[in-house]
Design a protein around this motif. Sequence first.
Motif, mmCIF file in Angstrom:
data_model
loop_
_atom_site.group_PDB
_atom_site.id
_atom_site.type_symbol
_atom_site.label_atom_id
_atom_site.label_comp_id
_atom_site.label_asym_id
_atom_site.label_seq_id
_atom_site.Cartn_x
_atom_site.Cartn_y
_atom_site.Cartn_z
ATOM 1 N N LEU A 37 1.074 -1.143 0.283
ATOM 2 C CA LEU A 37 0.154 -0.185 -0.296
ATOM 3 C C LEU A 37 0.914 1.122 -0.403
ATOM 4 O O LEU A 37 1.633 1.279 1.033
ATOM 5 N N SER A 38 1.135 1.560 -1.098
ATOM 6 C CA SER A 38 1.573 2.988 -1.265
ATOM 7 C C SER A 38 1.777 4.504 -0.254
ATOM 8 O O SER A 38 3.274 4.794 -0.001
ATOM 9 N N ASP A 39 0.671 4.135 0.026
ATOM 10 C CA ASP A 39 0.929 5.624 1.023
ATOM 11 C C ASP A 39 1.362 5.337 2.689
ATOM 12 O O ASP A 39 1.247 6.135 3.745
ATOM 13 N N ARG A 40 1.716 4.068 2.381
ATOM 14 C CA ARG A 40 1.780 3.270 3.902
ATOM 15 C C ARG A 40 3.192 3.610 4.055
ATOM 16 O O ARG A 40 4.094 3.588 4.866
ATOM 17 N N CYS A 41 3.548 2.981 2.949
ATOM 18 C CA CYS A 41 4.902 2.345 2.684
ATOM 19 C C CYS A 41 6.514 3.295 3.785
ATOM 20 O O CYS A 41 6.402 4.765 2.866
ATOM 21 N N ILE A 42 7.347 3.497 3.652
ATOM 22 C CA ILE A 42 7.981 4.439 4.246
ATOM 23 C C ILE A 42 9.711 4.267 4.115
ATOM 24 O O ILE A 42 10.516 4.373 4.320
ATOM 25 N N ASP A 43 9.371 2.888 3.163
ATOM 26 C CA ASP A 43 10.623 2.790 2.466
ATOM 27 C C ASP A 43 11.992 2.216 3.686
ATOM 28 O O ASP A 43 13.068 2.522 3.156
ATOM 29 N N CYS A 44 11.797 1.201 4.995
ATOM 30 C CA CYS A 44 12.190 1.514 6.042
ATOM 31 C C CYS A 44 13.323 0.086 5.174
ATOM 32 O O CYS A 44 14.094 -0.171 6.150
ATOM 33 N N GLY A 45 12.317 -1.291 4.560
ATOM 34 C CA GLY A 45 13.087 -2.070 4.385
ATOM 35 C C GLY A 45 13.243 -3.261 5.235
ATOM 36 O O GLY A 45 14.079 -4.366 5.140
ATOM 37 N N ARG A 46 11.881 -3.248 6.399
ATOM 38 C CA ARG A 46 11.884 -3.954 7.193
ATOM 39 C C ARG A 46 11.724 -6.078 6.309
ATOM 40 O O ARG A 46 12.049 -6.357 6.906
ATOM 41 N N CYS A 47 10.584 -5.114 5.552
ATOM 42 C CA CYS A 47 10.405 -6.302 4.362
ATOM 43 C C CYS A 47 11.264 -7.036 4.035
ATOM 44 O O CYS A 47 11.728 -8.507 3.842
ATOM 45 N N ILE A 48 12.008 -6.765 2.876
ATOM 46 C CA ILE A 48 13.535 -6.816 2.233
ATOM 47 C C ILE A 48 14.130 -7.699 3.690
ATOM 48 O O ILE A 48 14.410 -8.983 2.650
ATOM 49 N N GLN A 49 14.315 -7.294 4.234
ATOM 50 C CA GLN A 49 15.333 -7.664 5.495
ATOM 51 C C GLN A 49 14.953 -9.288 6.153
ATOM 52 O O GLN A 49 15.447 -10.295 6.012
ATOM 53 N N VAL A 50 13.079 -9.480 5.922
ATOM 54 C CA VAL A 50 12.880 -10.269 6.766
ATOM 55 C C VAL A 50 12.135 -11.527 5.788
ATOM 56 O O VAL A 50 11.715 -12.891 5.824
ATOM 57 N N CYS A 51 12.487 -10.804 4.308
ATOM 58 C CA CYS A 51 11.049 -11.821 3.516
ATOM 59 C C CYS A 51 12.440 -12.829 3.365
ATOM 60 O O CYS A 51 13.712 -13.348 2.648
ATOM 61 N N PRO A 52 11.513 -14.776 3.051
ATOM 62 C CA PRO A 52 12.735 -15.757 3.212
ATOM 63 C C PRO A 52 12.779 -16.177 2.084
ATOM 64 O O PRO A 52 13.343 -16.858 1.349
ATOM 65 N N HIS A 53 12.294 -15.601 0.664
ATOM 66 C CA HIS A 53 12.211 -16.141 -0.752
ATOM 67 C C HIS A 53 12.633 -14.763 -1.429
ATOM 68 O O HIS A 53 12.937 -15.524 -2.615
ATOM 69 N N ARG A 54 13.372 -13.720 -0.308
ATOM 70 C CA ARG A 54 14.391 -12.741 -1.375
ATOM 71 C C ARG A 54 13.135 -12.364 -2.606
ATOM 72 O O ARG A 54 14.054 -11.209 -3.558
ATOM 73 N N ALA A 55 11.773 -12.069 -2.330
ATOM 74 C CA ALA A 55 10.827 -11.205 -3.445
ATOM 75 C C ALA A 55 10.733 -10.027 -2.969
ATOM 76 O O ALA A 55 10.118 -9.621 -3.742
ATOM 77 N N ILE A 56 11.544 -9.950 -1.840
ATOM 78 C CA ILE A 56 11.119 -7.804 -1.765
ATOM 79 C C ILE A 56 12.371 -7.605 -1.998
ATOM 80 O O ILE A 56 13.787 -7.645 -1.461
ATOM 81 N N ARG A 57 12.251 -6.589 -3.400
ATOM 82 C CA ARG A 57 13.692 -5.920 -3.634
ATOM 83 C C ARG A 57 14.143 -4.487 -2.952
ATOM 84 O O ARG A 57 12.986 -3.506 -3.109
ATOM 85 N N SER A 58 15.024 -3.676 -3.255
ATOM 86 C CA SER A 58 15.036 -1.811 -3.894
ATOM 87 C C SER A 58 15.371 -2.004 -4.742
ATOM 88 O O SER A 58 16.388 -2.292 -5.630
ATOM 89 N N VAL A 59 14.804 -2.179 -5.739
ATOM 90 C CA VAL A 59 15.404 -1.053 -6.879
ATOM 91 C C VAL A 59 16.643 0.673 -6.468
ATOM 92 O O VAL A 59 15.509 1.431 -6.356
#
Lengths: 438, 140
Positions: A37-59
Amino acid sequence: MKHAVVLDGTRCRGCTTCIKNCPTEAIRVRQGKAAILSDRCIDCGRCIQVCPHRAIRSVSDSLDRLKDFRYCVAVPEPALYGQFRHLEQVDQVLNGLLHIGFHKIFEAAKAAEILAEYVARRIEGSPAKFPLISPQCPAILRLIRIRFPRLIPHLDPLVMPMELAATLARKEACAETGLPPEEIGVFAIVPCPAKVTAAHSPEGLSQPVLDGALSIRDVYLRLLRPMEGQNNLLPLSASGATGVGVAMSGGASHARQAKRYVAVDGIENCIQMLEEIEDGRQPDVDFIELAACTQGCVGGCLTVENPYAAKMRLRRLMDEMSPTSSWPAEPEELDQEIITFSRTPQYSPAFRLDPDRAEAMAKHLRIQALEASLPGLHCGSCGAPNCRAFAEDVVLGRASADDCIFKVRERMRDVAGPESDAYLPPPFRQKKPREGSE
Amino acid sequence: MEPVRLSYPVEGGDFIQAGEASSKMKMTLKKLGLPADVIRKAAICMYEGEINMVIHANGGRADVEITMDQITLRMVDQGPGIPDVARAMEEGYSTAGPEVRSLGFGAGMGLPNMKRYSDELHIDTELGKGTTVIMKIKIG
């Protein structure tokens, strides 16, 4: 606004790890894939750190973008220096950057020292309310903007070191090369997605001052070879230990010689502190430094090394450096125009149920009623992080009440009778399959 | 229009959790889009009420009612009651013991803060039975 945090649909398996860990409840699983949900994302990167499938990345921007410009300046964040195993001096890294396509270096660490000098010389002090909140971490800035509007006036309205560095570097490069500003590419080298986003959509500036941001991780790999067997290093390093230290939690407080300060790291700890400041029961301090990542920028999810090792290496480097850069800032470097916010961050009520208060209350009543009918297990099967978030999604039209597996079970039982229970996974069964079997 | 009602249990002796009801309520008030200064007043009143129930009354319950024009906080406990309400209202007066004070609480600002940040404050207390504190915050 374009976020640096993105989902790779081919890798995402639709597990619920990210939705449970997101500090702003900004992720849902839909059609088997996570969605932000774009209006709530603060780009902290928590999801990138916890994703077990490395499916969340940072462009982040690719090094190929350097080709779009005739002259390129690197603005390395000091966290970069903590990534290398046997680094003796910062100049090894900075000289390496000249071999991968950059023509000039302007360290964010040097800009951090200029900012500190500006703060020290500011006769009337900060225009912001006490206690001052450091504006250094863009994830925190955005969090304040969407969830803690009362704290916006507490932000000391100073640009980030990488932003000041970019402005000064472009000016210098124009003077040195005679090129127009648009033919000069200025790229930050950053430890986190929040800074990538900030490079393109700055929080405190009306116009971006950077042309892009590369991740420390990408640059690290490209630097390894040119940094081997270097000799005749050019003396490029312009910062002292103070500027390098801002990569670690507490570094910004130290740089501005704050006497009574508290430095908080880690997004959950920061949220707790912001709650306390909002209620006026924060520790008795004048300055509050907040960093979304563990240990500060060294803990950014676009770095290579673990935050503690990176910190130890930075410390070792800093021991060999003078406390601050050997020359003071030039008057034009301390220009208020370029050093302070050019626009005030605005409240963006990402959690508000409705702009109309009566309507928001009506929605809240419906949310409460629905939540009361939900199991409260926060299983995540509906794709929301917990039952309350799910109830909100239903009332706000983002989900259907039938998305709850317990609701489905009730319907199944109505249709197929009580035997259907045995076909459900154990957490959803009401009875043990065989009574007294143990 | 039906008011929004919230209810939070407050555990006695649990200083770590104290403030949780205040934080949760605050998030709801933000979702409802209430003005920031109203949210702050309500959060301070709630926090002080919570702390008081944790320290003096072995816990209790915090009920919140939100209408279009006001927030009503109702803190109900079955604690020992307040022997001298007038003194308890004085800044700096506290009957909290040394352990509580060592944790940074018991500065005698609880009730004074509740009075300061609410538009109306009613205290109904009976020795040995308990205390009910009602605070109203007007929504301008």
